[in-house]
Design an enzyme around this catalytic site. Structure first.
Site, short mmCIF file in Angstrom:
data_model
loop_
_atom_site.label_atom_id
_atom_site.label_comp_id
_atom_site.label_asym_id
_atom_site.label_seq_id
_atom_site.Cartn_x
_atom_site.Cartn_y
_atom_site.Cartn_z
N CYS A 27 0.85 -1.20 0.00
CA CYS A 27 0.00 0.00 0.00
C CYS A 27 0.89 1.25 0.00
O CYS A 27 2.01 1.23 0.51
CB CYS A 27 -0.89 -0.01 1.24
SG CYS A 27 -2.06 1.38 1.30
N ASP B 275 0.50 3.80 1.72
CA ASP B 275 0.43 4.45 3.04
C ASP B 275 1.80 4.92 3.53
O ASP B 275 2.75 4.15 3.53
CB ASP B 275 -0.17 3.45 4.05
CG ASP B 275 -0.63 4.14 5.31
OD1 ASP B 275 0.22 4.78 5.97
OD2 ASP B 275 -1.82 4.06 5.64
N ARG C 192 2.94 5.47 6.35
CA ARG C 192 3.44 4.96 7.63
C ARG C 192 4.23 3.66 7.51
O ARG C 192 4.64 3.09 8.51
CB ARG C 192 2.25 4.75 8.59
CG ARG C 192 1.53 6.03 8.93
CD ARG C 192 0.19 5.76 9.58
NE ARG C 192 -0.77 5.17 8.65
CZ ARG C 192 -2.01 4.82 8.99
NH1 ARG C 192 -2.42 4.97 10.23
NH2 ARG C 192 -2.83 4.31 8.09
N HIS D 59 -1.88 -3.92 5.14
CA HIS D 59 -1.71 -3.50 6.54
C HIS D 59 -3.07 -3.29 7.18
O HIS D 59 -4.05 -2.98 6.52
CB HIS D 59 -0.87 -2.22 6.62
CG HIS D 59 -1.51 -1.02 6.00
ND1 HIS D 59 -2.15 -0.05 6.72
CD2 HIS D 59 -1.64 -0.65 4.70
CE1 HIS D 59 -2.61 0.88 5.90
NE2 HIS D 59 -2.33 0.53 4.67
N CYS E 70 -6.20 0.13 7.21
CA CYS E 70 -5.92 0.68 5.87
C CYS E 70 -7.07 1.59 5.43
O CYS E 70 -8.22 1.16 5.39
CB CYS E 70 -5.73 -0.46 4.87
SG CYS E 70 -5.43 0.11 3.17
ZN LIG Z 1 -3.43 1.19 3.06
#
Ligand SMILES: [Zn+2]
Length: 226
Positions: free
Chosen positions: A55, A57, A59, A111, A114
């Site tokens: 992803c 993302d 983080r 993750h 999400c």
């Molecule tokens: Zn995600």
């Protein structure tokens, strides 16, 4: 936003920008301290064993959580780590990784918590994201009974995140490149992993690669049947 607030934001962004270039110089010199040939080796080409599909993302520092260095993992990231057969971008990445780089492992890593998965469970018009997140809504439909049986919202999102990773890993197995390479050479092996912000740990969802390949090939066999 007031002029003062704008100025503060700009100062912050300028400081971040400067920090990036300072950090980059520090990183480059640390790499050279460890190995004077480090960049010469990178410059000569890549031979990663892993393709990571994750992803977008912010983080998840993907290399760091796996402890892999530059050159060790070929990478593709998009919203909610989706593997869509008409996405030319990811199909090119998989093809190149399998047929040219000859990676030994392909990891689809999702993750918990999400945003893309949550958005797909939200009954709303999300504009351009509609067709993208439709893939996750389809995963929801495939596992509707199980998911609707989970009353806690956060737990339901997290279970869908797991099921989504497994489904996207199956989509990797459906590609001709993976099926053909596995038949000829015995790799790549496809894995489904999930990352948890709460403890920083990766969990292997233990996709049964051989079993998945066999069941998929009943319908999606692209190796020519020989
Ligand atoms: Zn995600």
């Amino acid at each position: 936003m007031t002029e003062q607030e704008k100025e503060r934001v700009n100062e912050h962004l300028k400081a971040t920008h400067d920090r990036i270039f300072e950090s980059n110089r520090a990183w480059a010199s640390k790499c050279l301290d460890k190995d004077p040939e480090f960049f010469a080796k990178l410059n000569s080409g890549q031979q990663p064993d892993y393709l990571y599909i994750g992803c977008s993302d912010s983080r998840i520092p993907a290399n760091e959580i796996m402890g892999l260095e530059a050159g060790e993992v070929f990478m593709h990231r998009n919203i909610a780590n989706l593997v869509n057969s008409i996405d030319l971008n990811i199909m090119s990445v998989i093809n190149y990784a399998v047929r040219h780089l000859r990676v030994k492992h392909i990891v689809v890593c999702g993750h918990y918590n999400c945003g893309g998965v949550k958005a797909a469970m939200t009954p709303a018009d999300l504009g351009l994201l509609n067709p993208w997140l439709r893939n996750i809504r389809d995963v929801y439909r495939l596992h509707e009974q199980e998911l609707d049986g989970i009353t806690d919202d956060a737990k339901r999102y997290d279970r869908l995140a797991e099921l989504n990773v497994l489904e996207q890993a199956r989509n990797v197995v459906k590609t001709a490149a993976v099926q053909k390479s596995y038949k000829d050479d015995g790799y790549p092996i496809v894995h489904a992993w999930i990352f948890d912000f709460k403890d920083g740990l990766l969990k292997d969802l233990k996709l049964d690669f051989e079993g998945t390949l066999k069941s998929i090939q009943k319908i999606y066999n692209l190796t020519g049947g020989d």
